[in-house]
Write a protein that holds these residues in place. Structure first.
Motif, PDB file in Angstrom:
ATOM      1  N   UNK A  37      -6.802  10.649  -0.054  1.00 39.13           N
ATOM      2  CA  UNK A  37      -7.949  11.188   0.804  1.00 39.13           C
ATOM      3  C   UNK A  37      -8.512  10.395   2.012  1.00 39.13           C
ATOM      4  N   UNK A  38      -8.016   9.238   1.934  1.00 37.44           N
ATOM      5  CA  UNK A  38      -8.574   8.213   3.150  1.00 37.44           C
ATOM      6  C   UNK A  38      -7.269   8.257   3.975  1.00 37.44           C
ATOM      7  N   UNK A  39      -5.920   8.146   3.636  1.00 35.05           N
ATOM      8  CA  UNK A  39      -4.762   8.173   4.416  1.00 35.05           C
ATOM      9  C   UNK A  39      -5.078   7.174   5.523  1.00 35.05           C
ATOM     10  N   UNK A  40      -5.514   5.809   5.317  1.00 36.07           N
ATOM     11  CA  UNK A  40      -5.614   5.098   6.163  1.00 36.07           C
ATOM     12  C   UNK A  40      -5.298   3.687   5.266  1.00 36.07           C
ATOM     13  N   UNK A  41      -3.928   3.190   5.501  1.00 43.44           N
ATOM     14  CA  UNK A  41      -3.454   2.033   4.815  1.00 43.44           C
ATOM     15  C   UNK A  41      -4.170   0.663   4.836  1.00 43.44           C
ATOM     16  N   UNK A  42      -4.540   0.396   6.052  1.00 44.16           N
ATOM     17  CA  UNK A  42      -5.137  -0.906   6.528  1.00 44.16           C
ATOM     18  C   UNK A  42      -6.475  -1.010   5.644  1.00 44.16           C
ATOM     19  N   UNK A  43      -7.195   0.057   5.859  1.00 43.66           N
ATOM     20  CA  UNK A  43      -8.596   0.305   5.406  1.00 43.66           C
ATOM     21  C   UNK A  43      -8.209   0.194   3.617  1.00 43.66           C
ATOM     22  N   UNK A  44      -7.289   0.823   3.113  1.00 46.19           N
ATOM     23  CA  UNK A  44      -7.122   0.784   1.589  1.00 46.19           C
ATOM     24  C   UNK A  44      -6.878  -0.571   1.123  1.00 46.19           C
ATOM     25  N   UNK A  45      -6.243  -1.414   1.771  1.00 46.26           N
ATOM     26  CA  UNK A  45      -5.756  -2.956   1.697  1.00 46.26           C
ATOM     27  C   UNK A  45      -6.954  -3.839   1.613  1.00 46.26           C
ATOM     28  N   UNK A  46      -7.796  -3.534   2.875  1.00 48.73           N
ATOM     29  CA  UNK A  46      -9.068  -4.297   2.570  1.00 48.73           C
ATOM     30  C   UNK A  46      -9.910  -4.219   1.748  1.00 48.73           C
ATOM     31  N   UNK A  47      -9.948  -2.852   1.387  1.00 51.86           N
ATOM     32  CA  UNK A  47     -10.824  -2.494  -0.068  1.00 51.86           C
ATOM     33  C   UNK A  47     -10.373  -2.955  -0.986  1.00 51.86           C
ATOM     34  N   UNK A  48      -9.188  -3.100  -1.178  1.00 45.67           N
ATOM     35  CA  UNK A  48      -8.461  -3.584  -2.586  1.00 45.67           C
ATOM     36  C   UNK A  48      -8.803  -5.272  -2.548  1.00 45.67           C
ATOM     37  N   UNK A  49      -8.576  -5.740  -1.347  1.00 42.81           N
ATOM     38  CA  UNK A  49      -8.897  -7.332  -1.458  1.00 42.81           C
ATOM     39  C   UNK A  49     -10.123  -7.720  -1.681  1.00 42.81           C
ATOM     40  N   UNK A  50     -11.045  -6.621  -1.086  1.00 46.85           N
ATOM     41  CA  UNK A  50     -12.635  -6.874  -1.370  1.00 46.85           C
ATOM     42  C   UNK A  50     -12.909  -6.882  -2.946  1.00 46.85           C
ATOM     43  N   UNK A  83      -3.408   0.024  -7.301  1.00 51.95           N
ATOM     44  CA  UNK A  83      -3.656  -0.851  -6.135  1.00 51.95           C
ATOM     45  C   UNK A  83      -2.478  -1.828  -5.967  1.00 51.95           C
ATOM     46  N   UNK A  84      -1.833  -2.145  -7.109  1.00 55.00           N
ATOM     47  CA  UNK A  84      -0.730  -3.275  -7.241  1.00 55.00           C
ATOM     48  C   UNK A  84       0.597  -2.285  -6.767  1.00 55.00           C
ATOM     49  N   UNK A  85       0.629  -1.065  -7.619  1.00 51.88           N
ATOM     50  CA  UNK A  85       1.913  -0.332  -7.105  1.00 51.88           C
ATOM     51  C   UNK A  85       1.995   0.080  -5.692  1.00 51.88           C
ATOM     52  N   UNK A  86       0.858   0.248  -4.804  1.00 50.45           N
ATOM     53  CA  UNK A  86       0.916   0.638  -3.518  1.00 50.45           C
ATOM     54  C   UNK A  86       1.034  -0.715  -2.754  1.00 50.45           C
ATOM     55  N   UNK A  87       0.979  -1.946  -3.606  1.00 52.54           N
ATOM     56  CA  UNK A  87       1.080  -3.273  -2.825  1.00 52.54           C
ATOM     57  C   UNK A  87      -0.065  -3.499  -1.833  1.00 52.54           C
ATOM     58  N   UNK A  88      -1.096  -2.928  -2.342  1.00 58.27           N
ATOM     59  CA  UNK A  88      -2.424  -3.320  -1.595  1.00 58.27           C
ATOM     60  C   UNK A  88      -2.916  -4.724  -2.021  1.00 58.27           C
TER      61      UNK A  88
END
Lengths: 213, 213
Positions: free
Chosen positions: A111-124, A149-154
């Protein structure tokens, strides 16, 4: 219901079926009792529910409810879901003193289609999770969809396993989501693969309020 | 966390990884959206969790909590367990107005070793379950360990399926336990086989308060 039990004692006229059943159950009880006696290590466990079938997150929330029933404090971090509040969230947020509930994802990644944002969210989200993993007053934590989140390497799985190993010894951890990475499976105590046999979705049934499946 | 997103727009210096990810996610979203659009039938579903893995009952209780969060009334009948009150029972009994909780079994059958009594208990439990299946004010019912009662022929599966089919059209039913019989799987909408990959028990860890696994 059978009222014949009042006549002639046990009155088995079924060719010994009850007796065979009883003998089988006696043997089964011996096996179960022996296993219970052998298992003496008391410590918090890591439980993973993974696979493509339904019931992974539900199972995690059922374990939260079980822990709450035993008077434990609990923590929940949802790593991916969360664009719409789920029924579990709406219910468990009524008990903020005993269930610390965090929704950190922003809808599915497709839905979001934005990897950098997904990674930042996962880190938080992992920062919040780490806080729970340092708090011995929390008896059980649920990290919902962490596997994705782990599978997608976030997130880095080695770092996650390290933080899990450093938690309070009696704390239980439940981790859900498809594609649990091997290093996490290795670190876990109980792992269940949820295999789909049949899915309402395939049969043209709309996802519905109250079941969402 | 990554603060590079402020420099030079999207700034992908990873060889297009973000772009490939985005394209993949766009395709995935199309597939998911098409499936959602195709699934238009709104009605109550029958969900079964079976298999030898952990998480079957937990998953059922998670679905109860989800339904409660959506403001539904729920019903629970436990068919086999119950010698010791579980955490789920202790928690959900706090909400008698929205969760009608019945524990009908008396420990596992290998604890009781009396088939006639087990059958009578199962019959009595099914009478309570049938009452729920006639009550349209109950949005979701959980029949925990019903599969075991069916597998041991404590109850007739054809009669059970008939009563399930006669329920209110919007009511959801969740049935748990090992060995779901084929006739029940046939009648269900969603079936998940919980396959054990690893079990804490095998590793010498005692069943513990709060996880019971």
């Amino acid at each position: 219901m059978n009222d014949n039990t009042t006549a002639q004692g046990s009155g088995t006229d079924d060719g010994g079926r009850d007796e065979r059943h009883k003998a089988r159950m006696v043997r089964k009880k011996e096996v179960v009792d022996a296993k219970i006696a052998a298992a003496q290590d008391e410590r918090g466990v890591i439980v993973i529910t993974t696979g493509n079938g339904k019931g992974k997150s539900s199972s995690g929330f059922g374990m939260v409810v079980r822990a709450l029933g035993h008077g434990m404090r609990t923590g929940v971090v949802q790593f991916i879901k969360g664009a719409q509040p789920t029924g579990e969230e709406m219910f468990l947020r009524r008990f903020p003193d005993v269930c610390d509930f965090h929704v950190m994802g922003e809808g599915y990644t497709w839905e979001t289609q934005d990897r950098a944002r997904d990674v930042a969210k996962a880190e938080a989200a992992w920062e919040v999770a780490r806080g729970m993993l340092r708090d011995p007053s929390i008896g059980l934590v649920l990290f919902d969809e962490l596997n994705i989140a782990l599978k997608l390497h976030y997130l880095d799985v080695e770092r996650v396993v390290e933080d899990l190993r450093a938690r309070p010894p009696m704390q239980h951890v439940v981790i859900t989501g498809r594609g649990a990475p091997p290093a996490l499976v290795e670190a876990a105590d109980t792992v269940t693969d949820m295999v789909p046999i049949k899915h309402a979705f395939q049969q043209g049934i709309k996802a519905q309020r109250g079941v969402e499946m």
